[in-house]
Design a protein around this motif. Structure first.
Motif, PDB file in Angstrom:
ATOM      1  N   TYR A 242      45.610  -2.727  -9.745  1.00  0.00           N
ATOM      2  CA  TYR A 242      44.339  -3.528  -9.790  1.00  0.00           C
ATOM      3  C   TYR A 242      44.377  -4.849  -9.063  1.00  0.00           C
ATOM      4  N   ARG A 243      45.532  -5.580  -9.429  1.00  0.00           N
ATOM      5  CA  ARG A 243      45.731  -6.879  -9.049  1.00  0.00           C
ATOM      6  C   ARG A 243      45.909  -6.907  -7.385  1.00  0.00           C
TER       7      ARG A 243
ATOM      8  N   CYS B 226      47.703  -1.585 -13.773  1.00  0.00           N
ATOM      9  CA  CYS B 226      47.302  -3.037 -13.564  1.00  0.00           C
ATOM     10  C   CYS B 226      47.821  -3.701 -12.344  1.00  0.00           C
TER      11      CYS B 226
ATOM     12  N   HIS C 207      42.561  -6.033  -5.692  1.00  0.00           N
ATOM     13  CA  HIS C 207      41.693  -7.167  -5.716  1.00  0.00           C
ATOM     14  C   HIS C 207      41.893  -8.194  -4.589  1.00  0.00           C
TER      15      HIS C 207
END
Lengths: 335, 335
Positions: free
Chosen positions: A256-257, A253, A260
């Motif tokens: 992912y952040r 996660c 992004h």
DNA sequence: TTGTAGGCGTTATCAT
DNA sequence: ATGATAACGCCTACAA
């Protein structure tokens, strides 16, 4: 009337307390069917519940297990707890849950607490390997216990574990098969054995295909999102890798952040594979490819193992196999 | 040597068992400092632990609480459990955790189990309002209990609750202030009071600004991600709303997913406000604006309330206030 | 200041 | 087939 005792039941049913006790404990022999029914009827009528203190005093059993986990708020553990609880309850045990926060200090305190509460057994997810002083305390108190998830030690103690090496291997193999050659890895703390196992399996898969994993592409995380988020920045900015294996989903996660933020598209620009398949990740977009473990079932199995120990049967550790779950976050690298 | 008893301690220290008992229970009067120290030393030496069964038999206390929650795997509850556990342990209580899966059947079974284990009190997060038969069972067994999160009933039972109406109001107000006029809402089950409270507060906020909330813009969810995901499709495709209030964070995740699938950008095209501020949502991109509740502290407070009850003090319910946490998922609507 | 003895509610061991 | 009774380990009047 206060609480009913077997004495009261005996009087009301016109039998001796011995007889009541026999009925209570399902002793089949030595009693006419009629007597049994008479007693049962009275117990039913007054909704009788035997006093566990008195019982425990003589049987030395509390019908209670203790479960020590690092932290129930860590999304890996609720499923495990459910498994343990469901299985325990089906075998008529209650469950006392303790959170150690991975502090040896707290582990000790809770071990002590469980000993005081005279639990019949303990299911222990230790910090890593079992602390020697914990071990001593456990054996001094002579409480049967099984390990779960962490602290594997083939010879010494039995428990329920995951084949983490294999999990890492599956992740590596998957990325290799997709065509990736420059791959990064975010590991757990080096101090934790299962973390190293995952890395080793992963490296083995790459090596089999002659792919190097230079130290610069290995990042030591701590299984938390924050650190993975920050530490993945360098790796992602240098654009050196086309894929990343995060040694648990929570760290995935974090990646992912960061991806992004840096405008890196998953999976087009970067493939990601996680580990655990915790429920949380169904919220991720795109869906995370990960190495799944059946945490719930592991919890159940741990209780079975413990019960076998209580029955003095020979027990051996149980090893669970992880599986690869391909979803949307992994694909072949761009040319 | 098997387990030490106060008798053994007494012999070894050359005093009577009464004296040992006194030391054990911190009775200050009636004993010379020297005697006390002598006894303490022996207890220390052999690492004495009193037998809780024997103790409970006479004191009728187990130093154990029961906690019944719907499901520890629901990400709302781990924090609550931690709060309860930490506070309980600080007051020297152990905690037996039970998952009811919101089934009246299981609630009953666990209530019974806890009664049998003779817990000193129960912290209960009921299905919704307390089932009459549960209530009866609880009162028959005379076990003190407090409610938490659900089942609020001002007059009847005390407990720890959130001001859900206010939470809904905060969400509505926030969206209104951002300039939204066409707003949707995904609620929890109509059968659950706190779900209606959130909706009502939300509606009140809109109404204050003369904004309508037509029934077509209210979707009944079930607090789960899946249903929110599916049910939000219509609402999103019709492009009738510029913002959605999801009555919990998990459902907000479902909306995120559907919005992504439909190519709707958050927050540019659609603002979203969640409810709870569960840890899980830190994984969401963009970060979710939500109504926060201090679940951990509510857990702690529930234990305090329970302990007050045990001490026969007058208790009144505690109401927690939710707060608005503005993050990235809410912004002014496009013109 | 310290000790004696009865009782808490069961189970288990002998009797009958 | 059923019952009397001694543990189990601790607390707590009541004595001394």
């Amino acid at each position: 009337m206060k609480r009913w005792t077997i004495k009261d039941i005996a009087k009301k049913a016109g039998v001796s307390i011995t007889t009541v006790s026999r009925v209570l404990n399902h002793k089949e022999e030595g009693m006419s069917q009629k007597t049994r029914e008479k007693v049962l009827k009275v117990m039913e009528e007054v909704d009788f519940q035997p006093n566990q203190f008195a019982r425990g005093l003589v049987t030395k059993r509390s019908k209670t297990f203790g479960l020590i986990v690092p932290n129930i708020s860590n999304p890996y553990f609720p499923e495990l707890c459910r498994g343990v609880e469901d299985e325990a309850n089906e075998s008529e045990y209650s469950l006392i849950i303790c959170n150690s926060d991975d502090q040896t200090e707290k582990e000790k305190r809770y071990l002590r607490l469980l000993e005081e509460q005279q639990v019949d057994g303990i299911i222990f997810s230790a910090k890593d390997s079992l602390d020697p002083s914990d071990e001593e305390q456990l054996s001094r108190a002579k409480i049967p216990f099984v390990l779960i998830d962490r602290g594997k030690n083939e010879k010494k103690h039995s428990g329920v574990f995951l084949d983490n090496d294999k999990g890492g291997y599956l992740a590596g193999k998957h990325l290799i098969e997709l065509g990736h050659r420059r791959i990064g890895c975010i590991t757990g703390p080096k101090s934790i054995a299962l973390s190293n196992d995952r890395l080793e399996g992963f490296q083995r898969a790459l090596l089999e295909s002659g792919v190097e994993l230079p130290p610069s592409q290995i990042i030591e995380g701590n299984f938390q999102m924050e650190m993975a988020y920050h530490k993945s920045k360098d790796l992602l900015m240098k654009k050196e890798v086309t894929a990343i294996f995060a040694c648990n989903d929570v760290m995935a996660c974090g990646v992912y952040r960061m991806a992004h933020e840096l405008g890196i598209n998953i999976p087009t620009d970067l493939s990601i594979v996680g580990f655990d398949d915790i429920p949380l990740i169904s919220a991720l977009i795109p869906k995370l490819t990960t190495i799944r473990q059946d945490t719930y079932q592991m919890g159940r199995e741990a209780v079975n193992l413990l019960i076998q120990k209580l029955e003095n049967k020979d027990t051996t550790s149980v090893m669970f196999n992880p599986t690869l779950v391909v979803r949307e976050s992994s694909t072949s690298p761009k040319l």
